[in-house]
Write an enzyme that holds these catalytic residues in place. Sequence first.
Site, PDB file in Angstrom:
ATOM      1  N   LYS A 191      52.074  37.778  55.330  1.00 50.23           N
ATOM      2  CA  LYS A 191      50.951  38.212  55.856  1.00 50.23           C
ATOM      3  C   LYS A 191      50.029  37.186  55.845  1.00 50.23           C
ATOM      4  CE  LYS A 191      47.264  39.789  55.513  1.00 50.23           C
ATOM      5  NZ  LYS A 191      45.993  39.185  56.198  1.00 50.23           N
ATOM      6  N   GLY A 244      44.212  33.009  47.999  1.00 50.59           N
ATOM      7  CA  GLY A 244      42.997  33.410  48.767  1.00 50.59           C
ATOM      8  C   GLY A 244      41.905  33.629  47.461  1.00 50.59           C
ATOM      9  N   SER A 245      40.985  34.486  47.829  1.00 51.81           N
ATOM     10  CA  SER A 245      39.693  34.407  46.880  1.00 51.81           C
ATOM     11  C   SER A 245      40.047  34.961  45.648  1.00 51.81           C
ATOM     12  CB  SER A 245      38.951  35.062  47.571  1.00 51.81           C
ATOM     13  OG  SER A 245      38.963  36.435  47.849  1.00 51.81           O
ATOM     14  N   THR A 246      39.393  34.759  44.554  1.00 44.84           N
ATOM     15  CA  THR A 246      39.373  35.274  43.389  1.00 44.84           C
ATOM     16  C   THR A 246      39.277  36.930  43.386  1.00 44.84           C
ATOM     17  OG1 THR A 246      38.821  33.237  42.050  1.00 44.84           O
ATOM     18  CG2 THR A 246      38.409  35.421  40.830  1.00 44.84           C
ATOM     19  N   GLU A 267      46.911  32.100  43.579  1.00 41.37           N
ATOM     20  CA  GLU A 267      46.214  30.930  43.584  1.00 41.37           C
ATOM     21  C   GLU A 267      44.825  31.269  44.308  1.00 41.37           C
ATOM     22  OE1 GLU A 267      47.728  28.010  42.321  1.00 41.37           O
ATOM     23  OE2 GLU A 267      49.696  28.786  42.424  1.00 41.37           O
ATOM     24  N   CYS A 302      40.344  24.818  48.286  1.00 40.32           N
ATOM     25  CA  CYS A 302      40.528  25.540  47.245  1.00 40.32           C
ATOM     26  C   CYS A 302      40.027  24.515  46.121  1.00 40.32           C
ATOM     27  CB  CYS A 302      41.376  26.361  46.821  1.00 40.32           C
ATOM     28  SG  CYS A 302      43.110  25.225  47.032  1.00 40.32           S
ATOM     29  N   GLU A 401      31.827  29.566  44.705  1.00 43.06           N
ATOM     30  CA  GLU A 401      32.622  28.905  45.582  1.00 43.06           C
ATOM     31  C   GLU A 401      31.926  29.185  47.190  1.00 43.06           C
ATOM     32  OE1 GLU A 401      36.546  30.383  46.418  1.00 43.06           O
ATOM     33  OE2 GLU A 401      37.212  28.278  46.465  1.00 43.06           O
TER      34      GLU A 401
END
Length: 498
Positions: A191, A244-246, A267, A302, A401
Amino acid sequence: MSIKDLAYWQQRAETISIEGRAFINGQYIEAVNKQTFDSVSPIDNRKLTNVAYCEQADADIAVKAARQSFESGVWSKAAPAKRKAVLLAFADLIEQHKEELALLETLDMGKPIADSLAVDLAGTLRCIRWSAEAIDKIYDEVAPTPDNELGMVTHEPCGVVAAIVPWNFPLQMASWKLGPALAAGNSVILKPSEKSPLTAIKLAALAKEAGIPDGVLNVLPGYGHIIGKALALHMDIDTLVFTGSTAIAKQLMIYAGESNMKRVWSEAGGKSPNIVFADAPNLDEAAQAAAGAFCFNQGEVCTAGTRLLVEASIKDEFIAKVVNAVKTWVPGNPLDPKTNVGAIVDQTQYKRILNYISIGKEQGAKLSIGGEAVEPIENGYYISPTVFSDVNNNMDIAQEEIFGSVLSVITFNDEEEAVAIANDTPYGLAAGIWTSNFSRAHKMAKAIRAGSVWVNQWDGGDMTAPFGGFKQSGNGRDKSHHAFSKYTEIKATWMKLN
Ligand code: NAD
């Protein structure tokens, strides 16, 4: 005209044909609902193509195809040497199409064409080839057993793996998942981000041409909260791997808990410290690396070195060197091979970065360079790399971030203080240490809670080293043989020998 000319890429961009449909069970198809969304280039806001708007129904079809292919054994039980040969053929096809893929990447998410070729395509090829080569070199284990028993520890593919990936290195992040997942014998549903789906869609056709059987690699483009969520909640997906994002990584763990407890490996984000001591071997080199650490890929990295920790005694001298180095990072036309800063991926991200620049000013940080929207190309999204000095580690620009080229310079007085500041974020992805003192380098590297530590360089490593985060930067590791642990289940088989 050569690939070193802007005109070459402009001409190819005018004539490129772009596929936007989903790829399920070996063929391109529209979404069940027949709906599409626009793929728009951040270079100049030009529409590139329509992309399939996949939903639950598409997830169900793709998961069924993946499950059937897995159960059939056509890939999962194929001899390792066979899977290796197919994946190497896949890599060769990627290489043959590397200009087209690099161009798609640049058009889709705005990164400089030179980087798409030298970084994204090169990294993707290296990853697929390395994973392919690893397949027939990894062994299972026999446990220490008494003479009348035999204990075997074997690794089996998980089954159906969903891979949800981001937009900053679309092809490369996909390859970090696909390489080991396919090598281990899984069937995969990829995806891509709604902001950059085009290279993943193209990749599917190359996988088929290389001989990856139908159903083993499926690509479902669409929005995260629709198709991503449908995959994360699906009852017949065994493993979910994510970059992707946390915030979304946390959400995926909830979805797994609410559904079938699929394994989730993430990650996620970072706010990496780059720590420069007065005894760094070469301050000019350190300053150039510090600039590259947050300017490369428009800061949409990242591991971007967005917190520059400088020993107080060299503060002014070093900031001046960094500001000089930053002047060489200039937003320009991403299709020009000389450009080193491209377009920001979309308007949302562009506004987010400008908003953080305003917050930095409001909270009292000193703007040393940049901080402005620029327009090398009309209607595109470009921001000049920005350095804030006199930053306190509690400020929002030092804690959150931003995912853009915004650097926070913070000073420290000794090793202890540097470690305390470096570790004082929710993240733990990467860190840099610049010093000539061997003991200090070792002590600092041990004390910093991050998945990657670089000494007297920034962003070292390759496929042979694992990559991932401590704390809220994720779990599990991509790259190297450690990545395979995400894509296999371990089985203990204990036999009595009569
Ligand atoms: P994101 O979390 O917004 O999106 C990542 C992917 O998740 C996309 O494909 C998106 O469509 C999907 N998604 C969004 N909402 C979802 C939901 N509710 N359910 C399922 N899927 C959903 O991240 P992004 O903006 O695409 O990428 C930037 C982030 O990625 C940054 O935080 C960056 O640090 C991180 N990143 C991490 C690494 C790493 O290896 N640690 C590498 C690259 C990027």
